[in-house]
Design an enzyme around this catalytic site. Structure first.
Site, short mmCIF file in Angstrom:
data_model
loop_
_atom_site.label_atom_id
_atom_site.label_comp_id
_atom_site.label_asym_id
_atom_site.label_seq_id
_atom_site.Cartn_x
_atom_site.Cartn_y
_atom_site.Cartn_z
CB CYS A 82 -0.98 -0.06 1.16
SG CYS A 82 -2.43 0.96 0.88
CG HIS A 172 -3.00 -3.14 4.18
ND1 HIS A 172 -2.02 -2.51 4.90
CD2 HIS A 172 -3.67 -2.18 3.52
CE1 HIS A 172 -2.09 -1.20 4.67
NE2 HIS A 172 -3.08 -0.98 3.83
CD GLU A 174 -0.16 -5.22 6.47
OE1 GLU A 174 -0.10 -5.80 5.37
OE2 GLU A 174 -0.41 -4.00 6.58
N1 GLN Z 1 -3.64 6.39 1.14
C1 GLN Z 1 -2.33 6.09 1.62
C2 GLN Z 1 -1.25 6.84 0.84
O1 GLN Z 1 -1.54 7.47 -0.11
C3 GLN Z 1 -2.04 4.61 1.56
C4 GLN Z 1 -2.99 3.88 2.46
C5 GLN Z 1 -2.44 2.62 3.04
O2 GLN Z 1 -1.24 2.39 3.12
N2 GLN Z 1 -3.32 1.82 3.56
O3 GLN Z 1 -0.12 6.77 1.22
#
Ligand code: GLN
Length: 192
Positions: A82, A172, A174
């Site tokens: 992410c 994610h 995890e």
């Molecule tokens: N929206 C976050 C970003 O732009 C990422 C979100 C996340 O890691 N769950 O960094």
């Protein structure tokens, strides 16, 4: 084959969950909180979810961005989830500049719109099979260089990629009980 020692970037975001998972899978795990921590020996690094802008700025302020980029460019296995995927991306479609820029993809941040900000689904990951996927204000990959292997798509959007020593997921792993994404990464970090 011996399991590698895994370093988890621990300046912001879901690093505790990553450390817990890696330890539970039997790998030694250390936290990267400051530049000096990068001097230790490790065989792989995880960039957790969180807020990529905050993490990126902290990496710059702490003097960790360059050394980390250097290690990844030299082949250190890395998994970005992410926000971590955003940190790795060479280009961020809806942002002025990138951070580590080692992964030749263009990502789009917060890409699923307000209502779909967070959702859970299942999807097929190449070489693994169907896995649970939790997305939290996630990015997706808009475009990749030709050499980048696309591991998963959800509704035509690319959500997992691998390029040489770099693994990136928009979701994610995890936060779900399934271990297979982490096992895939730990296999990339094995010694001997
Ligand atoms: N929206 C976050 C970003 O732009 C990422 C979100 C996340 O890691 N769950 O960094």
């Amino acid at each position: 084959m011996e399991k590698g020692k895994i370093a988890v970037l621990a300046v912001q975001g879901a690093f505790a969950e990553q450390m817990e998972r890696v330890s539970r899978l039997g790998a030694e795990c250390i936290a990267l909180r400051q530049k000096a921590d990068l001097m230790q020996d490790f065989d792989g690094v995880i960039l957790p979810g969180g807020e990529s802008t905050v993490q990126g700025k902290l990496l710059v302020e702490l003097g960790m961005l360059e050394p980390l980029r250097d290690k990844i460019s030299k082949g250190l296995p890395v998994m970005g989830t992410c926000a971590g995927l955003i940190l790795l991306a060479r280009e961020i479609g809806n942002d002025a500049h990138g951070w580590l820029g080692t992964l030749p993809v263009r990502v789009r941040r917060n890409a699923y719109g307000r209502q779909l900000g967070s959702f859970h689904t299942e999807g097929m990951v190449r070489g693994i099979g169907t896995v649970p996927m939790t997305f939290i204000r996630a990015p997706y990959v808009e475009e990749t260089a030709q050499e980048v292997e696309i591991l998963a798509r959800i509704e035509h959007r690319i959500v997992a990629v691998r390029y040489q020593n770099q693994l990136g997921t928009a979701f994610h792993p995890e936060l779900d009980a399934d271990n297979r994404i982490h096992e895939m990464f730990l296999a990339m970090c094995e010694k001997g």
